[in-house]
Design a protein around this motif. Structure first.
Motif, short mmCIF file in Angstrom:
data_model
loop_
_atom_site.label_atom_id
_atom_site.label_comp_id
_atom_site.label_asym_id
_atom_site.label_seq_id
_atom_site.Cartn_x
_atom_site.Cartn_y
_atom_site.Cartn_z
N ALA A 9 -5.68 -4.53 -3.75
CA ALA A 9 -6.81 -5.57 -4.39
C ALA A 9 -5.03 -6.66 -4.44
N VAL A 10 -3.72 -5.94 -3.94
CA VAL A 10 -2.43 -6.61 -4.25
C VAL A 10 -3.15 -8.09 -3.89
N GLN A 11 -3.17 -7.32 -1.64
CA GLN A 11 -3.44 -8.56 -1.06
C GLN A 11 -4.47 -9.53 -0.75
N GLU A 12 -5.20 -9.02 -1.47
CA GLU A 12 -6.57 -9.90 -2.02
C GLU A 12 -6.19 -10.60 -3.58
N LEU A 13 -5.69 -10.38 -4.04
CA LEU A 13 -6.14 -11.32 -5.50
C LEU A 13 -4.34 -11.40 -6.29
N LEU A 14 -3.53 -10.93 -6.09
CA LEU A 14 -2.52 -11.13 -6.45
C LEU A 14 -2.17 -12.87 -6.21
N LEU A 15 -2.58 -13.26 -5.36
CA LEU A 15 -2.15 -14.54 -5.22
C LEU A 15 -3.12 -15.87 -6.16
N VAL A 16 -4.64 -15.17 -6.19
CA VAL A 16 -5.42 -15.67 -6.89
C VAL A 16 -4.91 -15.73 -8.41
N LYS A 17 -4.56 -14.40 -8.58
CA LYS A 17 -4.17 -14.30 -10.52
C LYS A 17 -2.66 -15.47 -10.31
N ASN A 18 -2.10 -15.37 -9.85
CA ASN A 18 -0.54 -16.58 -9.97
C ASN A 18 -1.02 -18.09 -10.17
N ASP A 19 -1.91 -18.40 -8.89
CA ASP A 19 -3.02 -19.67 -8.81
C ASP A 19 -3.46 -19.56 -9.42
N VAL A 20 -3.89 -19.13 -10.40
CA VAL A 20 -5.64 -19.50 -11.02
C VAL A 20 -5.71 -18.81 -12.56
N TRP A 21 -5.51 -18.02 -12.66
CA TRP A 21 -5.19 -17.03 -13.82
C TRP A 21 -4.21 -16.20 -14.76
N LEU A 22 -3.16 -17.41 -14.64
CA LEU A 22 -2.17 -17.12 -15.56
C LEU A 22 -2.48 -18.21 -16.45
N ASP A 23 -1.82 -16.58 -18.17
CA ASP A 23 -2.33 -16.96 -19.09
C ASP A 23 -1.18 -18.76 -19.60
N ASP A 24 -1.31 -19.07 -20.79
CA ASP A 24 -0.74 -19.98 -20.63
C ASP A 24 1.02 -19.13 -21.57
N ASN A 25 2.45 -19.48 -20.44
CA ASN A 25 3.34 -18.72 -20.98
C ASN A 25 3.70 -17.74 -20.20
N GLU A 26 2.54 -17.87 -19.27
CA GLU A 26 2.80 -16.31 -18.66
C GLU A 26 3.00 -16.72 -17.48
N PHE A 55 -8.02 -10.08 -15.08
CA PHE A 55 -8.69 -11.71 -15.02
C PHE A 55 -9.63 -11.82 -16.67
N TRP A 56 -9.40 -12.07 -17.38
CA TRP A 56 -9.66 -11.99 -18.81
C TRP A 56 -11.03 -11.69 -18.87
N GLY A 57 -11.02 -10.67 -18.25
CA GLY A 57 -11.69 -9.51 -19.13
C GLY A 57 -13.24 -8.93 -17.63
N HIS A 58 -12.53 -9.64 -16.66
CA HIS A 58 -13.56 -9.69 -15.67
C HIS A 58 -13.43 -8.39 -14.64
N SER A 59 -13.79 -7.72 -14.46
CA SER A 59 -13.84 -6.23 -13.53
C SER A 59 -13.53 -7.20 -12.25
N ILE A 60 -12.37 -5.32 -11.45
CA ILE A 60 -12.04 -5.76 -9.62
C ILE A 60 -12.86 -4.33 -9.78
N GLN A 61 -13.32 -5.12 -8.65
CA GLN A 61 -14.13 -4.48 -7.74
C GLN A 61 -13.84 -4.69 -6.13
N ILE A 62 -13.58 -3.60 -5.44
CA ILE A 62 -12.76 -3.18 -3.79
C ILE A 62 -13.29 -2.45 -3.93
N SER A 63 -14.24 -2.86 -2.64
CA SER A 63 -15.67 -2.26 -1.73
C SER A 63 -15.40 -2.23 -0.36
N GLY A 64 -15.69 -1.01 0.50
CA GLY A 64 -15.52 -0.83 1.83
C GLY A 64 -16.67 0.56 2.43
N SER A 65 -16.52 1.00 3.70
CA SER A 65 -16.71 1.87 4.05
C SER A 65 -15.69 3.33 4.49
N LEU A 66 -15.78 3.95 4.88
CA LEU A 66 -15.12 4.98 5.76
C LEU A 66 -14.58 4.49 7.31
#
Length: 272
Positions: free
Chosen positions: A198-215, A250-261
């Protein structure tokens, strides 16, 4: 249907179904129990939408009951209330054009006579009963008929979460139970993999696009600390989904991590 709506003519009724499906000639009456599974609909053209539901058990009047699902495609006005007329487990008699394999039908109108409820009421009562699978490891799993999955509560790394086994009409979840068993055998390892992915795929997205004001931009540990696992879903093909509350990342969006064995973790998403 609204009073101004004109359904397709009988000679054009098969146009309602976009699938490659052959239909018998003519329109007949059938009666059946509306399935407790979910209903759907889609836009077909400027003239009408399509309401899709099914009968879990049905028959031609006076004939034996057919105990298999019959998908019904019903043309409706674009502004129609699709679902209220055919609530789950209700008994209805309708006019339809039936596919040659009797797996699908196209709605042609309501029947002039009422359904013979005495014949179908026992089937409706049976469909209303809960379906429960008792497992040694995951306890009682109850079928949610509206979305065709068995649901239960389990302990994952010391926290109570939901576990869901998606199924088909056979209601066989043996393959899913095997996948879940392997995940739960290595809970701590899978938790770390999921969190790190989740960090690998979404942390950059959070910090680039989804930061609140003053966050301020988040660190990996801060990101992980706000995720809360809510459920694990297992599909018949072996795919699994870890669903998290996002802690307002992400302002209330679920975080979904998918895969298989076999493939490991393959996708991270933030569906609404």
């Amino acid at each position: 249907m609204t009073s101004t709506f004109k359904p397709p003519r009988i000679d054009r009724l098969t146009e309602v179904d976009s699938a490659d499906c052959e239909y018998k000639q003519g329109v007949v009456e059938i009666e059946g129990v509306v399935s407790p599974s979910g209903q759907g609909g889609w836009s077909h053209s400027d003239d009408y939408d399509v309401h899709c539901f099914s009968f879990s058990a049905w028959r031609y009047p006076g004939q034996p009951i057919v105990s298999k699902d019959l998908t019904i495609l019903r043309p409706v006005a674009p502004d129609a209330d699709w679902f209220s007329e055919y609530p789950k487990l209700s008994i209805r008699r309708i006019r339809v054009m039936v596919a040659t394999d009797e797996s699908r039908a196209i709605f042609a109108g309501k029947a002039t006579q009422m359904a013979d409820k005495e014949v179908l009421v026992d089937m409706a009562k049976e469909l209303a009963k809960p379906v429960v699978i008792t497992t040694e490891r995951f306890g009682d799993l109850t079928l949610n008929r509206s979305i065709d999955r068995f649901e239960g509560e389990v302990n994952w790394n010391g926290e109570s979460i939901r576990i869901n086994f998606h199924t088909d009409k056979t209601q066989d979840i043996s393959a899913g139970l095997e996948v879940a068993g392997k995940l739960f055998d290595e809970q701590l390892s899978w938790k770390q993999k999921v969190d790190d992915y989740a960090v690998q795929e979404l942390l950059l997205v959070k910090n680039d696009v989804w930061l609140d004001d003053n966050e301020s931009p988040l660190t990996a540990d801060q990101f992980k600390s706000r995720m809360t696992l809510q459920s694990i879903s297992i599909h018949p093909d072996g795919e699994f989904n870890f669903w998290h509350d996002d802690g307002d990342l992400f302002w209330g969006h679920s975080i979904q991590i998918s895969g298989s064995l076999e493939e490991g973790l393959t996708q991270a998403d933030i569906p609404g």
